[in-house]
Write a protein that holds these residues in place. Structure first.
Motif, PDB file in Angstrom:
ATOM      1  N   ASN A 367       8.288  -5.088  -1.569  1.00  0.00           N
ATOM      2  CA  ASN A 367       7.710  -4.117  -2.487  1.00  0.00           C
ATOM      3  C   ASN A 367       7.263  -4.796  -3.779  1.00  0.00           C
ATOM      4  O   ASN A 367       8.037  -5.508  -4.422  1.00  0.00           O
ATOM      5  CB  ASN A 367       8.710  -3.018  -2.821  1.00  0.00           C
ATOM      6  N   SER A 368       6.014  -4.585  -4.138  1.00  0.00           N
ATOM      7  CA  SER A 368       5.481  -5.150  -5.374  1.00  0.00           C
ATOM      8  C   SER A 368       4.235  -4.377  -5.764  1.00  0.00           C
ATOM      9  O   SER A 368       3.619  -3.693  -4.939  1.00  0.00           O
ATOM     10  CB  SER A 368       5.125  -6.637  -5.210  1.00  0.00           C
ATOM     11  N   TYR A 369       3.870  -4.479  -7.026  1.00  0.00           N
ATOM     12  CA  TYR A 369       2.617  -3.884  -7.472  1.00  0.00           C
ATOM     13  C   TYR A 369       2.101  -4.650  -8.690  1.00  0.00           C
ATOM     14  O   TYR A 369       2.862  -5.269  -9.434  1.00  0.00           O
ATOM     15  CB  TYR A 369       2.762  -2.394  -7.786  1.00  0.00           C
ATOM     16  N   GLU A 370       0.805  -4.616  -8.835  1.00  0.00           N
ATOM     17  CA  GLU A 370       0.137  -5.239  -9.970  1.00  0.00           C
ATOM     18  C   GLU A 370      -0.927  -4.284 -10.492  1.00  0.00           C
ATOM     19  O   GLU A 370      -1.614  -3.617  -9.715  1.00  0.00           O
ATOM     20  CB  GLU A 370      -0.534  -6.557  -9.576  1.00  0.00           C
ATOM     21  N   VAL A 371      -1.045  -4.233 -11.810  1.00  0.00           N
ATOM     22  CA  VAL A 371      -2.114  -3.489 -12.462  1.00  0.00           C
ATOM     23  C   VAL A 371      -2.869  -4.492 -13.329  1.00  0.00           C
ATOM     24  O   VAL A 371      -2.384  -4.896 -14.386  1.00  0.00           O
ATOM     25  CB  VAL A 371      -1.570  -2.324 -13.306  1.00  0.00           C
ATOM     26  N   ASN A 372      -4.020  -4.926 -12.854  1.00  0.00           N
ATOM     27  CA  ASN A 372      -4.802  -5.946 -13.548  1.00  0.00           C
ATOM     28  C   ASN A 372      -6.083  -5.328 -14.091  1.00  0.00           C
ATOM     29  O   ASN A 372      -6.838  -4.684 -13.360  1.00  0.00           O
ATOM     30  CB  ASN A 372      -5.153  -7.103 -12.606  1.00  0.00           C
ATOM     31  N   LYS A 412       4.061  -1.906  -0.109  1.00  0.00           N
ATOM     32  CA  LYS A 412       5.256  -1.069  -0.019  1.00  0.00           C
ATOM     33  C   LYS A 412       5.753  -1.016   1.423  1.00  0.00           C
ATOM     34  O   LYS A 412       4.964  -0.822   2.355  1.00  0.00           O
ATOM     35  CB  LYS A 412       4.941   0.343  -0.523  1.00  0.00           C
ATOM     36  N   PHE A 413       7.038  -1.177   1.571  1.00  0.00           N
ATOM     37  CA  PHE A 413       7.677  -1.051   2.874  1.00  0.00           C
ATOM     38  C   PHE A 413       8.035   0.421   3.086  1.00  0.00           C
ATOM     39  O   PHE A 413       8.750   1.023   2.282  1.00  0.00           O
ATOM     40  CB  PHE A 413       8.926  -1.920   2.950  1.00  0.00           C
ATOM     41  N   ALA A 438       7.851   3.925  13.083  1.00  0.00           N
ATOM     42  CA  ALA A 438       8.899   4.373  12.157  1.00  0.00           C
ATOM     43  C   ALA A 438       8.978   3.487  10.920  1.00  0.00           C
ATOM     44  O   ALA A 438       9.428   3.931   9.849  1.00  0.00           O
ATOM     45  CB  ALA A 438      10.244   4.408  12.876  1.00  0.00           C
ATOM     46  N   GLN A 439       8.564   2.247  11.047  1.00  0.00           N
ATOM     47  CA  GLN A 439       8.561   1.317   9.931  1.00  0.00           C
ATOM     48  C   GLN A 439       7.208   0.612   9.893  1.00  0.00           C
ATOM     49  O   GLN A 439       6.677   0.223  10.935  1.00  0.00           O
ATOM     50  CB  GLN A 439       9.670   0.269  10.066  1.00  0.00           C
ATOM     51  N   TYR A 440       6.683   0.473   8.712  1.00  0.00           N
ATOM     52  CA  TYR A 440       5.441  -0.280   8.559  1.00  0.00           C
ATOM     53  C   TYR A 440       5.297  -0.729   7.108  1.00  0.00           C
ATOM     54  O   TYR A 440       5.991  -0.232   6.210  1.00  0.00           O
ATOM     55  CB  TYR A 440       4.231   0.537   9.014  1.00  0.00           C
ATOM     56  N   ILE A 441       4.398  -1.668   6.908  1.00  0.00           N
ATOM     57  CA  ILE A 441       4.095  -2.175   5.569  1.00  0.00           C
ATOM     58  C   ILE A 441       2.705  -1.693   5.189  1.00  0.00           C
ATOM     59  O   ILE A 441       1.743  -1.893   5.932  1.00  0.00           O
ATOM     60  CB  ILE A 441       4.166  -3.708   5.519  1.00  0.00           C
ATOM     61  N   PRO A 495      -0.608   4.764   5.471  1.00  0.00           N
ATOM     62  CA  PRO A 495      -0.789   5.208   4.073  1.00  0.00           C
ATOM     63  C   PRO A 495       0.379   4.807   3.183  1.00  0.00           C
ATOM     64  O   PRO A 495       1.514   4.659   3.655  1.00  0.00           O
ATOM     65  CB  PRO A 495      -0.893   6.726   4.212  1.00  0.00           C
ATOM     66  N   ILE A 496       0.067   4.630   1.922  1.00  0.00           N
ATOM     67  CA  ILE A 496       1.091   4.241   0.960  1.00  0.00           C
ATOM     68  C   ILE A 496       2.065   5.384   0.694  1.00  0.00           C
ATOM     69  O   ILE A 496       3.223   5.170   0.381  1.00  0.00           O
ATOM     70  CB  ILE A 496       0.424   3.764  -0.361  1.00  0.00           C
TER      71      ILE A 496
END
Length: 931
Positions: A367-372, A412-413, A438-441, A495-496
């Motif tokens: 899990n990570s995010y960036e706002v550039n 996001k996982f 059931a699980q995805y990235i 989808p996220i």
């Protein structure tokens, strides 16, 4: 035949020898003289014209004055000289120099004891027609800011705080409280200008779907949508001065509600400057240089800075970085009839805001995010000014292009809790859905490329008649905003947000945002005996173009009248000191157009599951949806209008100055998202008759029995529904510097009262199940939005001492919050109308609703929530020190915030809250090199 007269040869020889001696001496002296060019500058590196230079040795003495460029050229005989430079008969430089050859000598005047009154390290209150605060470069240097947010501490009623660089920093002028995102119009309506070029964007669409669905996460606080300028992105290292207009500005400024922030960048010669700052949250580096030719008509300034900040120094996974680069060029050209001035400014700002998950907490470690955000800005200003007095005085034309390249990247996982299905259709109708893993990235990206183009022209005219002076400003401005980005980009099968009610859309498909305005202003000044009156009257017509024909704003002009009157009374004496009293009154209307996000919101997709047949064999599974699309666009939306009144008293006795401002602002149609209802019909298929063990294919919906159901639901729409009322008193007193200790006392503060509320009724549903089905009714409530009253009384007493001999400035700031209060107004939980499942609206009668399911629409109220929440006194002591070395070649500063704090305890419901040690001290220091 010549007579041999013995006297003639003697006289002839004597005078010949004498003449030869003086001629040889003169020739020898002339051969030995060299050319010296003096370049005299002030302590802030500006050229000093009209300064007197005296050079004296045992044999020679010279005297010359500098020209308007601060230069003086003189022929002198080599030797050792004592040199003194005086400005306005005051000694500013004294030293000895040795002249051996032709050279250019740059000399810097020192600050003098009799000029220490000009050393101001706080914000000065403007004396013009509107209330404003002026912050100088020296004040900024002593404050040691990391971003523009820190400068707001100097405004009346504001207090210092720790930098919060892991979220958007919005500006709030003349208000208190923290009401939430539904009241962002005040921040959105504050215009930022850098050398006259706007920073605000009308095309920012950087948001995520969970932001629209109002879920709360760490990414949300980093998104700057419909809330104005993020002050984190503004570096202060290239700024010469700042003026913040809090009152009623000239009609030259428009598309605003709250105020104007005018930033003036450095221009002209300056030495190489390097700045290093470190504190508990960030590290900053900046370097700049200013160039100027000998004639002074060409100036080039450049600079770059880098900021690396963390919300918690111990957390390396979350940080904010900012890179800023500037290049400014100014050129003057004089002609017989007028002077042209061209200014060009090219800048780049990069804001990198991101976070990664802790692998010790998030086992997926994905899990990570960036706002550039990257901004390229180019502005050009051409000004023509007539040299001779005439009716026409000047014209200024400015063009600005701001291109942003914004990206939101999120990984996001996703772990689904049960057998979840996703709708896929982008059009209305009945369609099958999709059963994901059931699980995805999920990899999610938002690509935004807002382009803002501003054009503005202002012409100035002057007409004097006897004792009446009239100045006129006329012009227009035009703005185009368009987002060329790709918008929301993700795999619809991953989808996220599994519960999202939106679909991807490309921002380039959103129409452009275009506004235009015409304005006319007159400023009249008249002397009535010893009284002086100044009256400014202006009108501004605003229009939004490129709108759909059904919009209420289409083809409509909105007028903003504004008026300011200042009466300067005759001067008089108090204790043998000149005293002055001035009264200023103002009234004005300020309007702000909605931006692209408010004009063209996302379509709302309502996906109703009609069939969900989950079989152990994936080949026999089937999920069916009915997709309905609703357009939340509001053609009735109009500009937010803020009506301002203010009165100011300026009183001075000698160097003691007092300014008191009383203001009142009313805005009852600010922007906010509000609930809107819609009804829909769908099928509910019955699979109870299927033989699950004998299935050989997915069920056929055309053969299944079903029940037709009618329901309603709520989605959000943008309206002019927020009310923001401000009133208060601002004041500032500054003394002269006390003799001997050179200390000035500055006391400023403010009492603010801000009322937040909803000016329109709102629809609400109940989260209830009746016989296993959703509650079928919606209520229309007149008073079920939390209206709040917020008050605060803050003062700041600053003692700043300047010691010229040591070039040392130190200040102590005693910041008090005498009380802060928040009170919610009682809400009315009884609806005025209700909506049934068919979408029909009926009046609501509380008496007839008793004993029926309609009674559930009556929302019980908790009276304890409506008690005033008041906090008593809070006090902080802040210290700052600035010391210069080697003629300002090295400047060292340090600060200690909350070195001493006292927070008075208080009681809530009989429980005593002790806040001792609630805030820790905050330290930092910086060093500046002027090379």
């Amino acid at each position: 035949m010549l007579h041999n007269d013995p006297k003639l040869p003697f006289k002839f020889q004597f005078f010949s020898v004498l003449f030869f001696f003086f001629t040889a001496a003169a020739l020898q002296s002339q051969d030995r003289s060299v050319t010296i060019t003096f370049d005299v500058k002030g302590h802030t590196f500006e050229s000093v014209q009209g300064s007197e230079i005296q050079m004296q040795s045992d044999e020679n003495q010279y005297r010359i004055f500098t020209n308007d460029k601060g230069l003086a050229v003189i022929q002198v005989i080599p030797g050792s000289y004592k040199i003194e430079i005086r400005k306005d008969h005051q000694l500013g430089y004294s030293n000895r120099i040795v002249v051996t050859k032709a050279e250019t000598v740059t000399l810097y005047l020192k600050e003098k004891i009799n000029s220490i009154e000009e050393v101001v390290i706080t914000a000065k209150e403007g004396k013009g027609l509107t209330s404003s605060s002026i912050i100088s470069q020296r004040a900024m240097q002593h404050l040691q800011p990391s971003s523009f947010t820190d400068l707001l501490e100097l405004l009346p009623g504001r207090r210092s705080g720790d930098p919060v660089l892991n979220q958007v920093n919005k500006i709030h002028l003349r208000e208190t409280g923290n009401p939430g995102s539904e009241y962002n119009t005040s921040s959105m309506g504050t215009t930022f200008l850098v050398d006259g070029a706007p920073l605000n964007s009308g095309a920012n669409l950087q948001y995520t779907y969970d932001f629209l669905d109002k879920t709360n996460n760490g990414l949300k606080r980093r998104l700057n949508i419909t809330s104005g300028v993020d002050m984190r992105s503004i570096s202060t290292d290239q700024i010469e001065s700042v003026e913040i207009l809090r009152g009623i500005p000239s009609v030259v400024y428009g598309n605003l509600t709250s105020g104007v922030v005018k930033i003036t960048n450095k221009s002209g010669y300056s030495r190489w400057k390097a700045r290093f700052k470190a504190d508990g949250y960030s590290k900053l580096f900046a370097v700049s240089k200013g160039f100027e030719n000998k004639e002074g008509d060409l100036k080039i300034n450049t600079g770059i800075d880098y900021l690396d900040a963390k919300s918690d120094p111990r957390d390396r996974l979350e940080n904010y970085k900012r890179i800023t680069a500037n290049l400014a060029v100014a050129r003057d050209k004089k002609y017989d009839k007028g002077t042209f001035k061209w200014q060009s400014h090219l800048s780049y700002t990069g804001s990198l805001d991101g976070s990664k998950s802790d692998p010790d907490v998030d086992l997926s470690a994905m899990n990570s995010y960036e706002v550039n955000n990257h901004l390229l800005s180019l502005s050009n200003t051409l000004t023509y000014t007539k040299n001779e007095p005439s009716f026409y005085r000047s014209t200024e034309v400015q063009a600005t292009v701001n291109q942003r390249f914004d990206k939101i990247k999120q990984t996001k996982f996703i772990q689904l809790e049960n057998a979840t299905a996703f709708p896929l259709s982008g059009t209305e109708g009945e369609y099958d859905g999709y059963y994901p893993q059931a699980q995805y990235i999920s990899d999610y990206q938002v690509d935004g490329k807002p382009l803002d183009v501003f054009v503005k022209t202002v012409s100035n005219f002057q007409l004097d008649y006897k004792g009446l002076k009239n100045e006129f400003n006329a012009g227009f401005d035009w703005q185009l905003s368009k987002n060329w980005g790709g918008g929301q980009q993700f795999d619809v099968y991953r989808p996220i947000d599994p519960k999202s009610t939106f679909r991807p859309r490309a921002y380039r498909d959103v129409p452009a945002y275009t506004t235009a305005a015409l304005f006319l202003e007159s400023i009249s000044t008249v002397d009535l005996g010893d009284n002086k009156l100044m009256l400014a009257l202006g009108i501004r017509g605003n229009s939004m173009m490129n709108l759909p024909s059904n919009f209420k704003m289409n083809g409509k002009i909105y007028a903003d009248p504004r008026a300011n009157l200042q009466w300067e009374l005759p001067s008089f004496e108090i204790m043998n000191k000149k005293s002055q009293l001035a009264i200023t009154l103002g009234y004005g209307r300020q309007s702000l157009f909605p931006d692209l996000n408010l004009l063209y919101p996302e379509l709302v997709y309502k996906d109703v599951q009609q069939l969900n047949y989950f079989h152990n064999n994936p080949n026999y599974r089937r999920v069916n949806y009915k997709t309905m699309i609703y357009n939340p666009q509001n053609p009735e939306i109009e500009p937010a209008l803020n009506e301002k009144f203010e009165a100011r008293l300026d009183f001075s006795v000698g160097l003691h100055q007092l300014s008191v401002t009383v203001f009142k602002e009313n805005m009852d149609n600010a922007f906010r998202s509000m609930n809107q209802y819609a009804g829909y019909q769908y099928k509910k298929y019955n699979t109870s008759g299927l033989n699950h063990d004998g299935m050989t294919a997915p069920p056929d919906v055309s053969t299944l029995p079903y029940q037709t159901l009618n329901e309603n639901f709520i989605y959000t729409i943008q309206r002019n529904g927020s009310r923001i009322d401000k009133e208060g008193v601002e004041f500032q007193y500054s003394s002269n510097r006390l003799p001997v200790i050179n200390t000035r006392f500055t006391l400023n503060g403010a009492w603010f009262r801000t009322k937040y509320g909803n000016s329109m009724p709102v629809y609400r549903g109940r989260d209830l199940l009746i016989n296993g089905k959703p509650y079928p009714y919606l209520g229309l409530y007149e008073g079920m939005e939390p209206n709040s009253v917020n008050e605060v009384l803050n003062t700041n007493l600053m003692l700043d001492t300047y010691i010229p001999r040591l070039d040392l400035v130190f200040s102590s700031s005693f910041q008090f919050s005498w009380y802060s209060m928040r009170k919610l107004s009682p809400m009315n939980g009884v609806p005025s109308h209700y909506v049934d499942q068919n979408g029909t609206i009926f009046p609501f009668n509380p008496e007839t609703a008793q004993g029926t399911i309609l009674e559930s629409l009556i929302i019980a109220q908790n009276n304890d929530l409506y008690r005033a929440n008041q906090r008593p006194m809070e006090m902080n002591l802040n210290l700052k020190v600035t010391k210069s070395f080697r003629n300002k070649a090295v400047v060292v500063s340090m600060f200690a915030s909350r070195l001493f704090s006292y927070y008075a305890p208080y009681s809530v419901n009989g429980v005593t809250i002790n806040r001792k040690g609630a805030q820790d001290p905050y330290f930092g220091m910086e060093i500046n090199f002027n090379l």
